[in-house]
Each structure stands twice: as C-alpha cells, then as structure tokens.
Write a protein that holds these residues in place. Structure first.
Motif, short mmCIF file in Angstrom:
data_model
loop_
_atom_site.label_atom_id
_atom_site.label_comp_id
_atom_site.label_asym_id
_atom_site.label_seq_id
_atom_site.Cartn_x
_atom_site.Cartn_y
_atom_site.Cartn_z
N ARG A 242 48.37 37.74 43.34
CA ARG A 242 48.23 38.84 42.39
C ARG A 242 47.38 38.47 41.18
O ARG A 242 46.98 39.33 40.41
CB ARG A 242 49.62 39.24 41.88
CG ARG A 242 50.46 39.94 42.90
CD ARG A 242 50.05 41.40 43.01
NE ARG A 242 50.80 42.06 44.06
CZ ARG A 242 52.01 42.55 43.90
NH1 ARG A 242 52.62 42.46 42.75
NH2 ARG A 242 52.62 43.15 44.90
N ALA A 243 47.17 37.17 40.98
CA ALA A 243 46.50 36.73 39.74
C ALA A 243 45.09 37.34 39.64
O ALA A 243 44.43 37.57 40.65
CB ALA A 243 46.42 35.22 39.71
N TYR A 244 44.66 37.57 38.40
CA TYR A 244 43.32 38.10 38.18
C TYR A 244 42.34 36.95 37.99
O TYR A 244 41.59 36.89 37.04
CB TYR A 244 43.30 39.01 36.95
CG TYR A 244 43.99 40.32 37.19
CD1 TYR A 244 43.32 41.37 37.80
CD2 TYR A 244 45.31 40.50 36.81
CE1 TYR A 244 43.96 42.57 38.03
CE2 TYR A 244 45.95 41.70 37.04
CZ TYR A 244 45.28 42.73 37.65
OH TYR A 244 45.91 43.91 37.88
N GLN A 245 42.42 35.97 38.87
CA GLN A 245 41.52 34.82 38.80
C GLN A 245 40.25 35.14 39.57
O GLN A 245 40.29 35.89 40.54
CB GLN A 245 42.20 33.60 39.43
CG GLN A 245 43.46 33.17 38.72
CD GLN A 245 43.18 32.72 37.30
OE1 GLN A 245 42.15 32.10 37.03
NE2 GLN A 245 44.07 33.04 36.38
#
Lengths: 324, 337
Positions: A242-245
């Motif tokens: 889910r991370a916005y990396q």
C-alpha cells in the motif's frame, strides 16, 4: 451551451427508443449532459422518459462498453452506443470472454473526436460560455465575443492520434462513417523517450509517477483491466504494497502496462481518468510499438477473431531475451 | 496589523520561511498545481484553482510511518516516530481550511487525540489566501464558506493588484510577519470592497441531513451508483475524506508500521477476514460515501462534510460527483421534498 447535433440525436433516439419499447433491449447505455456544457456523463436508460435525457455531442468521452461487465448481470439484453474506441473496447471484452456477443446490441456512432474543456478554456479564458461547431471549426463564445478556431487543436489527448473513429463492430451503424484516419504522431512521445538513457528514462517516470495517488482510476476505466480479481487486491501472496513509494508505484503501473501488452486498444481512457495527468498512454504505446516491431503490426480490438500476439505461439516467434 | 508584500519579494519571503519550517505552497508540478514543499526554483502559482489534490496531506500525509520495530528472540523494541517539524502552510483557500478544521474534529477533538496529526497541526502556521478568480467548479457558498475570508487562519492573505496583502490574526501569524520584517510595507487596500462569485447549482442543503436519516433504503441509491467506476479519485482529491489503512513494511526481525490513505470506494475497504464484505457492491459504497458526507458527519459534528471545493466535479472520470448526489437526493431550491 455545447451545440448538439439535433438531427443526429433525433435519429439515434428514434432507433434506440424503438428497440427499448419493442423489448429488443432492456437497457440502453448512452450519455446525458452533466452539470456543465462540457461534461456528458453515462446514462442508463430503461424508458422513454430516460431517453429524453440522451445526448450525443463532442463531450461523450466515457467509454460505455465497460459497464457491460456489471449490467449484463442484471439484464438479459443491453444496448450500447459505441464510438470507434468503445467498439474496440467491446472486442477486447469479447476476446477476454467477459461478455456474450448475442446479449449486446451495439449502435455504432462514428466519432469526430472528443473535445477537451481544459484546452478550450485555456484558449478562451474562464469566461468561456459555450461553443458552436461547424465543418471542423469551433466558435468559442465568451462574454466579450466569439472566436473561431480549428477543431483539431482542441481534441482530448486520447483522441488526437486516433486511427479508427468509426466503430469496428456494431449491429447497426447510426451515422455516416468517416473512414480510417492518419495518426503520424502516435509514437512520437515514445520515440522521444527511447532516445533517453535508461537513467534519464527512470528519472522521467519516477517524477511522473510520483504524483500517483493509487486511486486506480486508470484501471477502473480500462477495457483491458477486466480481471475479476486484480493482483493489486490479492492478499496471499501480497504483490502490491500500500505504501506510496516509488517502487510500489512502478510495480503497479508496469505490471498493468505489461498485462496490457498486445491487449491495449489505445483508447486513452486511463489517461483521461487520471486525476493527476500521468501520461499513461505513453507506457501503453511503448508496449504497442514493441509488439508491432517484434510480432508484426497488430491493432488490439480491431478484429475479435485475431488472437493477440502474446496469447499465441508460433515456432518462429522472436525470442529477444534469449538471443545474444 | 495589515501589511503588504510585492510579488517580487515573495521568493525572498518563502526562502526565509523555508529556513525555519517546512513550507508547503501551491506549486506547478507538470501539468497541474499541487501543495508541495518549497525549494529554490519551484514555480509557485497563487492564482491556481484549485490544487488538483487538496492540501489535507500536509496534516494527513498519503503515507506516514509511525512505529519502527525490531525483534530479536523474545525481545521486541518499539520506537514511536515523532514529527516535530515546524510547518508553514501557505496559500490555503478558505474552503480547504474549513475542511482541515473538519478533520481536526475527527483527529484532535477525540479522546485520545491522534498525536501525530495534532502535533503537526499545532506546529503549523496557516497563511490562508482568499479567492481572486474561482473556477467554474467552485461552489463553496452552498456550504457557507466565504471565499474572501478564512476565520481559522493565522495570517489572512489577499492577492490584489500584484501584491499580497497580509493580516496577522494570531500570535503565530504575528511571528510570521515579524520574520518577513523589512520585506513588508503597510497596506491601505480596502479588502472589503472585493466581490467573488461562485456557482451554486441551485442547491439547497438545508434539512437534507435530517431528511437522509431515514433514507438509507431510499430507491435513489439503486440508481445513483450505476455510473461509478469504483476508483478512488473522489476520496483522494476530497479535502474532507480522511480514511486510512495500517500496514507493516519489513519482515519479522525489523520493519516499520505505517498508515496510508484508503478509500471507501474500493471493494476491499470493508473486506473482512473470512471473506464477508458488508458493502459488497458499488451501491453500498456510493451510499456510504455520500451518507458520510451529508448525514453521518453532520450527525456527529453538526455540519455537512463538504466545502464545495469542486474537486470531485473536476476529477471524477464519469461525473458522479457530490452535486449530482445532492440533486438526486432532492437538495435543490426548486424541488419540494
């Protein structure tokens, strides 16, 4: 106001209302006007009253074929108004076994290309009150007067390099076809990106994708993204974090683009749906270009009988990765 | 105190503010304007309407790590992450500031409060900017937002005739103007004379929240959702949506726990262990979103959770926005309910 072609609209309405009343179709997927003259949104018509809201103008951007995925669950027979790209989207769904051909009535609408309000407003200023159209020209109506401009310059990005404005599959063509178009600049942006070094390309996409909100509008608007369960939502194994990396953004967009290789019909709905204007069509066109170069010219969605190159095997297929 | 600064001097002002705080302002990023940290050379656009994504992410970032963990045998170490940065939020329009105040009720006015959000909010000086030229999507007047004034601002700013007029409203605001010091002149422009028009779509939301209380099963919901694509655009551009998810990044021995935005428009938002989903289709999800805006939030906090910023009107790929919902539910001036 956006001028609607009333003559065309009446013709469309006459045909579809007959079919709706006779029971040939239970539901018609069309467009109605939104809050603004430059927005036309999906209409789900089941009655003559519903059809009174029907519109056909230069702002009917939304691809309606995708709604078949849901509406065929509730209706035995559905009619859809299809532009060129929408009809290729239908073929895409047909090839993926997501729709049954005999439960759908396709009404063909040759498309002059959808206009982009942002471009119109940039030209005329925020005081733009409406437009009128005639013979490839647009008259911009503002508080201070009228300006005539060329229509081609105000097309949505997705329509500018359209090859097939006429529906390629239909039960009934409702308006006069206009023939195949030229798209000399279709791969221009891709060609330019290919001249960059890998590091420069990476930096370009890292910047563009940094805006990605992962709202998945591109996927939800896309006719090749019809999987019942997307890898994004799979819990076990968990592919997509889910991370916005940057790595997660790359993962989503690249897996999606590769999944569309040879299947993307180049309708540009992904890019139109994107709230942060990521040039997604460039990714898809890179894949289209590569497929064409590797396996010969192929236009996804043009002919439902022609298998996509990556879904077939021929002994003489190039094996670019194993060749030294 | 009322001051003004010429636009030529703004870069110097921002450079000063950025020395002592993380300075967020509306920045041109590719084809659009987004709130981003200031750095030398960025193109700031104070006249843009409205930033593509709301500035809520200054306080509720798209993603934030709040815990680092380390495991060795039976020993577990946990480190809470703190965010002690001083922040300046520059150029926030009145609608967006009102939306942030709505988030304050959810994150701060609770027991216990959300300390990451709270700290960030306390450490922030807000320079609100009145609206010069709202775009056709703006309809803040429907929700009693004044586009010319943001009551919760530390500094209220107005862009008039090529100068930015600044009025400090709080101690934090005064401190900010003191930093600007020699860049400022006295302002004599009469701000009250300005006038700004926004759309209202013929809406009248008075009584709508109360009315909706008994309309969970209303047939409107059977139709309204039909065009919804189930993407998260509306929730992610919206200034009053605040749902988030929590997840770990790392492995057994070491990693971090973070939270990130989530959207009630997604099917898996309410997916439970074991497979049950109380909102199985688009209908339940669309109803949830609009009921939350128009009824649930109002029931909890006395206000409709919409500020008329117009972002969903601009960005929904199929134009299923809150105005369409309000109209479908009967929130119009002419119609009788």
């Amino acid at each position: 106001m956006a001028e609607r072609n009333l003559e065309q609209l009446e013709k469309i309405r006459e045909v579809v209302s007959q079919d709706l009343l006779s029971g040939r179709i239970e539901l018609l997927l069309g467009w109605e006007k939104g809050h603004y003259w430059w927005q036309s949104r999906p209409l789900f018509a089941r009655s003559k009253d519903d059809l009174a809201k029907l519109t056909w103008d230069s702002f009917c951007a939304v691809n309606l074929s995708r709604y078949l995925l849901e509406e065929l669950k509730d209706h035995q027979k559905v009619g859809v108004l299809v532009k060129g790209c929408d009809s290729r989207a239908f073929n895409r769904l047909l090839q993926d076994n997501m729709v049954e051909r005999d439960r759908v009535v396709l009404y063909g609408l040759p498309c002059p290309g959808i206009l982009d309000y942002k471009l119109l407003a940039a030209e005329a200023g925020p005081e733009l009150k409406g437009i009128a159209e005639e013979n490839g020209k647009i008259v911009l109506k503002t508080a201070s007067g009228e300006v005539e401009v060329k229509r081609d310059q105000f097309l949505m990005a997705k329509c500018r390099e359209c090859l097939y404005p006429d529906p390629v599959v239909y039960d009934q063509m409702l308006l006069e076809p206009q023939g195949k178009k030229e798209a000399p600049e279709r791969f221009k942006a891709v060609d330019e990106l290919e001249t960059l070094t890998p590091e420069e390309r990476f930096a370009y996409w890292e910047k563009e994708l940094s805006r990605c909100l992962r709202c998945y509008a591109c996927r939800q608007a896309c006719p090749y993204c019809s999987c019942r369960e997307c890898f994004v939502e799979q819990e076990n194994p968990r592919w997509q974090g889910r991370a916005y990396q940057p790595s997660e953004n790359f993962l989503f967009h690249l897996v999606r683009a590769y999944h569309g290789a040879g299947r993307c019909i180049d309708c540009g709905e992904c890019q139109r749906a994107c709230p942060v204007d990521i040039p997604l069509q460039e990714l898809n066109r890179k894949l289209i270009k590569d497929i064409n170069e590797l396996y010969g010219d192929y236009e996804a969605g043009l002919d439902a009988e022609l298998e996509p190159p990556l879904l077939t095997y021929r002994p003489d297929d190039p094996a670019a990765f194993s060749e030294k | 105190m009322k001051k003004m600064i010429t636009t030529d001097n703004l870069t110097e002002l921002w450079a000063r503010l950025a020395e002592e705080s993380t300075l967020y302002l509306p920045v041109q990023d590719g084809p659009m304007v987004l709130f981003q940290p200031w750095q030398e050379g960025v193109q700031v656009d104070l006249e843009a309407f409205n930033s593509a994504v709301s500035p809520k992410d200054i306080f509720l970032p798209r993603e934030e790590t709040y815990l680092n963990y380390r495991c060795s045998g039976q020993a577990l170490e946990l480190d809470a992450v703190e965010d002690d940065r001083a922040i300046t939020a520059f150029g926030i329009h009145p609608c967006d500031l009102k939306a942030i105040e709505m988030l304050d009720r959810v994150f701060i006015e609770q027991d216990p409060p959300d300390n990451l959000y709270q700290k960030r909010r306390e450490n922030t000086t807000v320079v609100a900017l009145s609206c010069t030229n709202p775009d056709p999507f703006c309809f803040c007047g429907v929700f009693d937002v004044n586009p010319l004034d943001a009551p919760g601002a530390d500094v209220m700013a107005h862009l008039v005739d090529g100068s930015l007029h600044l009025e400090a409203r709080t101690e934090k605001g005064k401190a900010l103007l003191e930093k600007a010091g020699d860049l400022l002149e006295d302002s004599t422009v009469d701000i009250a004379k300005r006038e700004v028009k926004t759309a209202d779509f013929g809406l009248n939301v008075k009584g709508l929240p109360e009315d909706l209380k008994s309309r969970f099963e209303d047939p409107v919901w059977d139709e309204l959702y039909k065009s919804c694509l189930s993407c998260g655009v509306c929730t992610y551009v919206c200034p009053t949506c605040y749902c988030f998810d929590v997840e770990d990044y790392g492995h057994e021995a070491k990693g971090e726990r973070f939270r990130c935005w989530d959207s009630c428009m997604f099917g898996h938002f309410t997916q439970m262990a074991g497979g049950h989903n109380p909102r199985p289709s688009r209908k339940e999800r669309v109803r949830q979103r609009f009921m939350h805006k128009l009824q649930y939030y109002h029931e909890a906090y006395g206000e409709i959770a919409c500020v008329g910023c117009g972002r969903c009107l601009r960005s929904c790929p199929v134009n299923l926005d809150i105005v369409q919902a309000i109209k479908a539910l009967g929130g119009e001036k002419v119609e009788q309910r």
